[in-house]
Enzyme design. Structure first.
Site, PDB file in Angstrom:
ATOM      1  N   SER A  91       0.867  -1.170   0.000  1.00 47.69           N
ATOM      2  CA  SER A  91       0.000   0.000   0.000  1.00 47.69           C
ATOM      3  C   SER A  91       0.913   1.232   0.000  1.00 47.69           C
ATOM      4  CB  SER A  91      -0.937  -0.041   1.210  1.00 47.69           C
ATOM      5  OG  SER A  91      -1.762   1.090   1.248  1.00 47.69           O
ATOM      6  N   TYR A 128      -4.382   8.584  -7.371  1.00 51.41           N
ATOM      7  CA  TYR A 128      -3.442   7.605  -6.826  1.00 51.41           C
ATOM      8  C   TYR A 128      -3.757   7.215  -5.387  1.00 51.41           C
ATOM      9  CZ  TYR A 128       1.029   5.672  -5.213  1.00 51.41           C
ATOM     10  OH  TYR A 128       1.997   4.860  -4.670  1.00 51.41           O
ATOM     11  N   LYS A 175      -4.316   3.288  -3.224  1.00 50.21           N
ATOM     12  CA  LYS A 175      -3.521   2.746  -2.138  1.00 50.21           C
ATOM     13  C   LYS A 175      -4.376   2.510  -0.891  1.00 50.21           C
ATOM     14  CE  LYS A 175       0.290   2.163  -4.244  1.00 50.21           C
ATOM     15  NZ  LYS A 175       0.776   0.791  -4.479  1.00 50.21           N
ATOM     16  N   THR A 222      12.848   5.395  -5.518  1.00 51.30           N
ATOM     17  CA  THR A 222      12.813   4.415  -6.609  1.00 51.30           C
ATOM     18  C   THR A 222      12.862   5.182  -7.922  1.00 51.30           C
ATOM     19  OG1 THR A 222      10.399   4.431  -6.849  1.00 51.30           O
ATOM     20  CG2 THR A 222      11.338   2.947  -5.173  1.00 51.30           C
TER      21      THR A 222
END
Length: 254
Positions: free
Chosen positions: A142, A156, A160, A191
């Site tokens: 999540s 978005y 989640k 990331t």
């Protein structure tokens, strides 16, 4: 920093969706180091081929170093991968958009990947675990975004929150089958998806200011918690839980 190779997942098999980059990759390598056999699902994009190859190379280095005596498989087809594997472990998935001009295509695609993709892959994994009759663990990725809003993330953050809610309901539905379902909620993690923010000095400084531990997270920061939730010995009485991995960002209100 890698965990000590204590073989905490020895004899387990894990399936990880999106495991060639980012958080999934870090968890894949740590699961291998801890003795699990790991199958990774990925999109097979030409641009990502270098990630697939480098993941295989890193896995091979682990074997040569004696830290892992396990197997890594990479597949484009999730259901085919589940049929081939003996599954008894755990497994596992442009963010900014103006609300008033957010396109239907972008909203629907985000829902399709984050919500539908999570549901159908979890369902397929759970079906295989029930068939085998040995129980298991499902870990949903999540986000801290499940707990807070974001003006540029109206497409978005709901996805989640849906993943977290899904995991909680799955925990109830699958407890009778000895399948534990828990969620990891990463904060800001460096990331490839966050690369633009990391290159923006002002944005990076702002994010670091909001995190009491003073730094943005690394994919490897999720590996230890993922091993913990996968290990029945360490988290065997946990299901329906949510684990924040955010450097204290969520509780930093002032």
């Amino acid at each position: 920093m890698a965990l000590p190779s204590a073989r905490l997942l020895r004899g387990k098999t894990a399936c990880i969706t999106g495991g060639t980059t980012g958080i999934g990759r870090a968890i894949t390598l740590e699961y291998l180091r801890q003795g699990a056999n790991v199958a990774v699902n990925h999109l097979g994009l030409d641009a990502d081929e270098r990630h697939r190859k480098s993941l295989l190379e890193e896995a091979q280095k682990l074997k040569q170093q004696g830290a892992a005596r396990c197997r890594l498989g990479i597949s484009l087809r999730w259901r085919a991968m589940l049929r081939i594997l003996r599954l008894d472990g755990s497994w596992w998935r442009k963010l900014a958009a103006e609300f008033l001009t957010l396109s239907k295509q972008q909203f629907d695609r985000t829902m399709e990947v984050n919500v539908n993709g999570t549901f159908y892959s979890c369902q397929a994994g759970a079906q295989q675990m029930v068939k085998q009759g040995k129980g298991g663990a499902i870990i949903g990725i999540s986000s801290i975004s499940a707990l807070v809003g974001g003006g540029l993330q109206t497409h978005y953050t709901p996805t989640k929150a849906a993943v977290l809610s899904m995991i909680q309901s799955m925990a109830i539905a699958l407890a009778k089958d000895r399948i534990r379902c828990n969620a990891l909620l990463p904060g800001t993690i460096h990331t490839q998806l966050a690369e633009d923010d990391m290159q923006n000095k002002e944005k990076k400084a702002y994010l670091e200011h909001r995190i009491p531990m003073g730094r943005v997270g690394k994919p490897e920061d999720l590996a230890g918690p993922a091993v913990f939730l996968a290990s029945e010995e360490m988290s065997g009485f946990m299901t329906g839980s949510q684990m924040l991995v955010d450097g204290g960002m969520f509780v930093h209100l002032q």
